[in-house]
Design a protein around this motif. Structure first.
Motif, PDB file in Angstrom:
ATOM      1  N   ASN A 149       0.867  -1.195   0.000  1.00 24.68           N
ATOM      2  CA  ASN A 149       0.000   0.000   0.000  1.00 24.68           C
ATOM      3  C   ASN A 149       0.899   1.240   0.000  1.00 24.68           C
ATOM      4  N   PRO A 150       0.817   2.075  -1.069  1.00 26.09           N
ATOM      5  CA  PRO A 150       1.716   3.236  -1.131  1.00 26.09           C
ATOM      6  C   PRO A 150       1.600   4.129   0.100  1.00 26.09           C
ATOM      7  N   ALA A 151       0.371   4.248   0.638  1.00 21.34           N
ATOM      8  CA  ALA A 151       0.175   5.112   1.803  1.00 21.34           C
ATOM      9  C   ALA A 151       0.968   4.588   2.998  1.00 21.34           C
ATOM     10  N   ASP A 152       0.911   3.266   3.191  1.00 24.52           N
ATOM     11  CA  ASP A 152       1.674   2.663   4.295  1.00 24.52           C
ATOM     12  C   ASP A 152       3.162   2.881   4.068  1.00 24.52           C
ATOM     13  N   TYR A 153       3.552   2.726   2.799  1.00 21.43           N
ATOM     14  CA  TYR A 153       4.977   2.812   2.491  1.00 21.43           C
ATOM     15  C   TYR A 153       5.526   4.211   2.795  1.00 21.43           C
ATOM     16  N   ILE A 154       4.835   5.213   2.293  1.00 19.78           N
ATOM     17  CA  ILE A 154       5.392   6.566   2.498  1.00 19.78           C
ATOM     18  C   ILE A 154       5.396   6.956   3.980  1.00 19.78           C
ATOM     19  N   LEU A 155       4.421   6.471   4.728  1.00 21.99           N
ATOM     20  CA  LEU A 155       4.423   6.772   6.169  1.00 21.99           C
ATOM     21  C   LEU A 155       5.558   6.036   6.870  1.00 21.99           C
ATOM     22  N   ASP A 156       5.832   4.803   6.401  1.00 22.09           N
ATOM     23  CA  ASP A 156       6.974   4.067   6.960  1.00 22.09           C
ATOM     24  C   ASP A 156       8.270   4.823   6.715  1.00 22.09           C
ATOM     25  N   ILE A 157       8.402   5.351   5.494  1.00 23.55           N
ATOM     26  CA  ILE A 157       9.636   6.067   5.133  1.00 23.55           C
ATOM     27  C   ILE A 157       9.791   7.324   5.990  1.00 23.55           C
ATOM     28  N   VAL A 158       8.669   8.046   6.094  1.00 24.13           N
ATOM     29  CA  VAL A 158       8.725   9.312   6.825  1.00 24.13           C
ATOM     30  C   VAL A 158       9.086   9.075   8.295  1.00 24.13           C
ATOM     31  N   LYS A 159       8.640   7.930   8.797  1.00 22.07           N
ATOM     32  CA  LYS A 159       8.983   7.603  10.187  1.00 22.07           C
ATOM     33  C   LYS A 159      10.196   6.671  10.257  1.00 22.07           C
ATOM     34  N   GLY A 160      10.892   6.528   9.143  1.00 23.84           N
ATOM     35  CA  GLY A 160      11.948   5.518   9.027  1.00 23.84           C
ATOM     36  C   GLY A 160      13.229   5.860   9.768  1.00 23.84           C
ATOM     37  N   THR A 161      14.331   5.300   9.246  1.00 28.23           N
ATOM     38  CA  THR A 161      15.624   5.489   9.899  1.00 28.23           C
ATOM     39  C   THR A 161      16.100   6.922   9.744  1.00 28.23           C
ATOM     40  N   GLU A 162      17.102   7.246  10.541  1.00 27.91           N
ATOM     41  CA  GLU A 162      17.697   8.592  10.494  1.00 27.91           C
ATOM     42  C   GLU A 162      18.129   8.921   9.063  1.00 27.91           C
ATOM     43  N   GLU A 163      18.735   7.910   8.422  1.00 27.20           N
ATOM     44  CA  GLU A 163      19.279   8.093   7.060  1.00 27.20           C
ATOM     45  C   GLU A 163      18.149   8.389   6.059  1.00 27.20           C
ATOM     46  N   GLU A 164      17.052   7.616   6.189  1.00 24.45           N
ATOM     47  CA  GLU A 164      15.923   7.818   5.269  1.00 24.45           C
ATOM     48  C   GLU A 164      15.302   9.200   5.460  1.00 24.45           C
ATOM     49  N   ARG A 165      15.199   9.566   6.710  1.00 23.50           N
ATOM     50  CA  ARG A 165      14.582  10.873   7.003  1.00 23.50           C
ATOM     51  C   ARG A 165      15.454  12.000   6.474  1.00 23.50           C
ATOM     52  N   GLU A 166      16.759  11.853   6.671  1.00 25.00           N
ATOM     53  CA  GLU A 166      17.726  12.839   6.186  1.00 25.00           C
ATOM     54  C   GLU A 166      17.575  13.016   4.666  1.00 25.00           C
ATOM     55  N   LYS A 167      17.443  11.872   4.011  1.00 28.67           N
ATOM     56  CA  LYS A 167      17.341  11.862   2.551  1.00 28.67           C
ATOM     57  C   LYS A 167      16.099  12.641   2.092  1.00 28.67           C
ATOM     58  N   ILE A 168      14.971  12.320   2.703  1.00 36.01           N
ATOM     59  CA  ILE A 168      13.747  12.975   2.216  1.00 36.01           C
ATOM     60  C   ILE A 168      13.690  14.457   2.601  1.00 36.01           C
ATOM     61  N   HIS A 169      14.300  14.795   3.739  1.00 38.29           N
ATOM     62  CA  HIS A 169      14.296  16.215   4.131  1.00 38.29           C
ATOM     63  C   HIS A 169      15.219  17.022   3.225  1.00 38.29           C
ATOM     64  N   THR A 170      16.373  16.432   2.883  1.00 39.34           N
ATOM     65  CA  THR A 170      17.299  17.133   1.987  1.00 39.34           C
ATOM     66  C   THR A 170      16.658  17.321   0.615  1.00 39.34           C
ATOM     67  N   ALA A 171      16.025  16.266   0.143  1.00 37.10           N
ATOM     68  CA  ALA A 171      15.361  16.348  -1.168  1.00 37.10           C
ATOM     69  C   ALA A 171      14.249  17.388  -1.132  1.00 37.10           C
ATOM     70  N   ALA A 172      13.544  17.446   0.002  1.00 34.85           N
ATOM     71  CA  ALA A 172      12.436  18.403   0.121  1.00 34.85           C
ATOM     72  C   ALA A 172      12.954  19.826   0.036  1.00 34.85           C
ATOM     73  N   LYS A 173      14.122  20.066   0.686  1.00 35.15           N
ATOM     74  CA  LYS A 173      14.687  21.419   0.656  1.00 35.15           C
ATOM     75  C   LYS A 173      15.054  21.789  -0.776  1.00 35.15           C
ATOM     76  N   ALA A 174      15.639  20.808  -1.480  1.00 34.62           N
ATOM     77  CA  ALA A 174      16.044  21.064  -2.861  1.00 34.62           C
ATOM     78  C   ALA A 174      14.823  21.382  -3.723  1.00 34.62           C
ATOM     79  N   GLN A 175      13.719  20.726  -3.416  1.00 28.67           N
ATOM     80  CA  GLN A 175      12.496  20.966  -4.183  1.00 28.67           C
ATOM     81  C   GLN A 175      11.889  22.323  -3.836  1.00 28.67           C
ATOM     82  N   SER A 176      12.348  22.889  -2.727  1.00 32.08           N
ATOM     83  CA  SER A 176      11.859  24.198  -2.298  1.00 32.08           C
ATOM     84  C   SER A 176      10.358  24.197  -1.983  1.00 32.08           C
TER      85      SER A 176
END
Ligand SMILES: Nc1ncnc2c1ncn2[C@@H]1O[C@H](COP(=O)(O)OP(=O)(O)OP(=O)(O)O)[C@@H](O)[C@H]1O
Length: 714
Positions: A251-278
């Motif tokens: 389930n994509p919804a479950d997946y993205i919530l898992d990622i958002v609450k995931g490991t430090e590394e995963e969170r770092e990745k998505i936050h950095t990407a988010a900043k780049a996306q502005s």
């Protein structure tokens, strides 16, 4: 569903919110378009509810950022186009669903709609939300079952849809629903958005894959920041590009919530990407509010020959937002833009600038410091015209309230009456009061007015004062506490004036409680045979009705001042017990330094008034035994008594009854002396009435102030 509101795009830019020194929303931006269903997702505590509260214009602590409806900053009137369905389903428990819809329509739909049009709207909503079966079911509460959770949720949404909002915000509408009901509900919302061109934004915890497919766009939050904003069906691809591949059949919804609450590394990745996306820095391009774009365009047209002049113009526009748009942030952007343009005067278009960051306040201070006072004065002068030019509010001439004062008063009084009819005139309450009246009447049955019974009679007067004092305080205490959340919800939606609600509250319970008081008091009065005079009877009832009014006013005040029912019950018990102790029955000789306390006991005024009414207002013969010394003054022999009776009749015009059997060893007492002995000091009846009216007015006013200034935030 017919719609009379227009289609509205909701833009929000750089929303910053700090609570208890914690950044709970950090530069959140996004756009929700008409005809679309937008989901706000994120783990628990990500800021979904707070974001929706901000978008609904109900978050007073919002520090900066802008919320725009079709490019115009949100104002109190524009806010009327937004409806917010709270997570909690707050209703008046005693009303049926039909009555709830009817009262909501009467209060929140404009007066220009006819009764038939309102009914038609209700029918259409009932149809859309499939609520036929439960129209005559009570809303219910935790103690009394009524509508089911799913029905209540749909009823909650239905009440908001009634106003035909352009934008519908829903806070976790599927919480507590089974997956089938949740899907049906979201499907209905999607159809509603598409068919009527409305903008629907819903926060949701963990949607099923079927529900997830219904969303057009998605705003994913993590720790108060946007980590994805875009088409819902693109989110999996987006994360895949970051190297976070969704496993097949997941389930994509479950997946993205898992990622958002995931490991430090995963969170770092998505936050950095988010900043780049502005996603957290939208001042230009797609998310630039219309008036900002126009200002930049006019600055570019000026070729920046006079940068400060352009800055002023831009400032004058930014300063018009009255808090709905962060001027300092805008100043920052404009100054940067001006600097760019000065450095490169040939530039004829607005370039993307991402310099706005969290630390803007110190920059803004510098910017503001650089503006001299004459510039500021110019700025003030320009505001009105510029405001009209850029922000002509199409609802500017709309009435502040959807309906008029008397319409609100009538509707709310009717509603209060219905809600409290069951509470005050419940079978249980009626039986209780009748039973108490009969027990009291039996205990004092046809009491003889003789010296040996005076203490008993004064006991009855005191019992009546205390009993109705308690009853009235508690009756208003509970009804008010239970309605508090509903009041906050309806006030936040701008449904009616608080003063009207308060008036209706007072008026609404008046006939109910008064009827109960009159019936009960009448039974006691005649069973006890307190007096044959009708005047005495009326004054006796009037005193207790005033007692009830004063008690209810005090109850309302306590109810409004206390934040929960437990606190309110404790405070009212304390208040009433203190009032009783100072009532003059238990203690007559207060220490000199506490003597003044008598005056703050409303029970003491009721007790005094009742004693004076029964003993003095229309004097009747009270026999005493001449062979012993009376504690109530002189026991006058029969012959003297005749003289006194004649004199008193002449003075008061009252009829003195000599029917009491008086033997040669018995005389009569002076009634005024009795009251004086019982109360230790005299007080006129009218004085007690005035004091009780004073209590009523003062405590009602204080309760109103409490409601106005101590409201829970929704
Ligand atoms: N009045 C408040 N005082 C202090 N902190 C608050 C207050 N309101 C919200 N918060 C904090 O702000 C953060 C975001 O709260 P919010 O209610 O928006 O979360 P949410 O994403 O809706 O969570 P959930 O899905 O569990 O309802 C939370 O960490 C919460 O503790």
């Amino acid at each position: 569903m017919a719609s009379y509101q227009k289609q509205v795009t909701l833009e929000f830019t750089d929303l910053f919110l700090t609570i208890n020194k914690r950044d709970v929303l950090c530069g959140v931006s996004g756009t929700a378009k008409p005809g679309q269903l937008m989901a706000v997702m994120g783990p628990s505590g990500a800021g979904k509810t707070l974001l929706l509260t901000c978008l609904a214009g109900r978050q007073r602590a919002l520090e900066s950022g802008g919320i725009f409806l079709n490019g115009q900053p949100i104002s109190k009137r524009l806010r009327r186009q937004i409806s917010f369905v709270l997570q909690e389903d707050l209703f008046l428990s005693e009303l049926t669903l039909r009555e709830t819809f009817k009262f909501t329509a009467d209060l929140r739909l404009p007066s220009r709609l006819t009764g038939e049009e309102k009914k038609q709207k209700i029918r259409s909503i009932v149809e859309t939300l499939d609520l036929h079966k439960c129209l005559d079911t009570k809303m219910g509460d935790s103690l009394n079952r009524g509508l089911s959770g799913g029905e209540k949720k749909r009823a909650n949404i239905g009440c908001e849809l009634l106003t035909d909002p352009s934008i519908l915000l829903l806070d976790e509408p599927t919480s507590g629903l089974d997956s089938r009901t949740a899907y049906e509900l979201l499907k209905t919302l999607k159809e509603y958005a598409v068919s009527s061109g409305k903008t629907v934004i819903t926060s949701i915890h963990q949607p099923s894959s079927r529900v997830f497919q219904l969303f057009d766009c998605l705003l994913l939050l993590s720790e108060g920041q946007v980590v994805y904003s875009g088409d819902a069906d693109q989110v999996v691809d987006y994360f895949a590009r970051l190297g976070l591949q969704c496993p097949p059949h997941y389930n994509p919804a479950d997946y993205i919530l898992d990622i958002v609450k995931g490991t430090e590394e995963e969170r770092e990745k998505i936050h950095t990407a988010a900043k780049a996306q502005s996603w957290n820095h939208h001042y230009r391009g797609e998310h630039t509010p219309t008036f900002v774009q126009k200002t930049f365009e006019s600055m570019a047209e000026n070729e920046m020959r006079e940068p400060r002049g352009s800055i002023n113009r831009a400032l004058s526009v930014g300063s018009l937002q009255n808090g709905s748009f962060d001027n300092s942030v805008f100043v920052d952007c404009v100054i940067d833009e001006a600097d760019d343009q000065v450095r490169s005067p040939s530039a004829g278009h607005v370039t993307t600038n991402s310099s706005h960051t969290n630390g803007n306040s110190s920059q803004n201070n510098c910017v503001m410091a650089s503006l001299n006072t004459s510039v500021c004065r110019d700025l003030q002068a320009k505001t009105t015209k510029e405001s009209q030019k850029f922000h002509a509010d199409p609802y500017a001439n709309a009435d502040k309230w959807p309906t008029g004062y008397f319409h609100q008063l009538l509707t709310l009084t009717h509603r209060n009456f219905k809600q409290n009819r069951y509470l005050v005139l419940s079978k249980l309450d009626i039986s209780k009061h009748i039973m108490m009246a009969c027990v009291t009447g039996a205990l004092w049955f046809q009491v003889t007015f003789a010296e040996e019974n005076i203490r008993d009679i004064s006991g009855l007067m005191f019992f009546m004062s205390a009993y109705w004092g308690f009853e009235s305080i508690y009756s208003s205490l509970t009804s008010f506490q239970l309605e508090r959340a509903v009041l906050a919800k309806e006030r936040a939606a701008g449904a009616y004036r608080l003063s009207v609600y308060f008036m209706s509250k007072v008026i609404g319970v008046l006939p109910l409680f008064s009827t109960l008081t009159i019936v009960s008091v009448t039974i006691t009065f005649w069973m006890a045979g307190l007096h044959k005079s009708v005047l005495v009877f009326f004054c006796y009832v009037a005193t207790l009705l005033l007692n009830v009014q004063a008690g209810q006013a005090i109850g309302r005040f306590i109810s409004a001042a206390c934040s929960n029912i437990r606190q309110a019950i404790t405070t009212s018990a304390l208040t009433m017990l203190t009032s009783m102790l100072l009532g003059g029955f238990y203690v007559q000789n207060l220490p000199i330094f506490l003597f003044w306390l008598r005056y703050i006991s409303f029970t003491s005024y009721v007790y005094r008034a009742l004693l004076s009414t029964v003993f003095v207002l229309v004097p009747q013969t009270i026999s005493c035994n001449t062979t012993v010394i009376s504690e109530f003054g002189d026991c006058l022999s029969l012959s003297k008594a005749d003289d006194i009776s004649t004199n008193m009749s002449a003075i008061s015009g009252a009829i003195v009854s000599n029917s009491t059997s008086i033997t040669s060893t018995r005389g009569i007492l002076n009634e005024a002396q009795i009251v004086e002995v019982l109360l230790n000091f005299s007080f006129p009846i009218w004085g007690s009435y005035m004091a009780l009216v004073g209590f009523t007015v003062t405590f009602n006013f204080l309760a109103y102030l409490m409601l106005r200034f101590r409201r829970p935030q929704l």
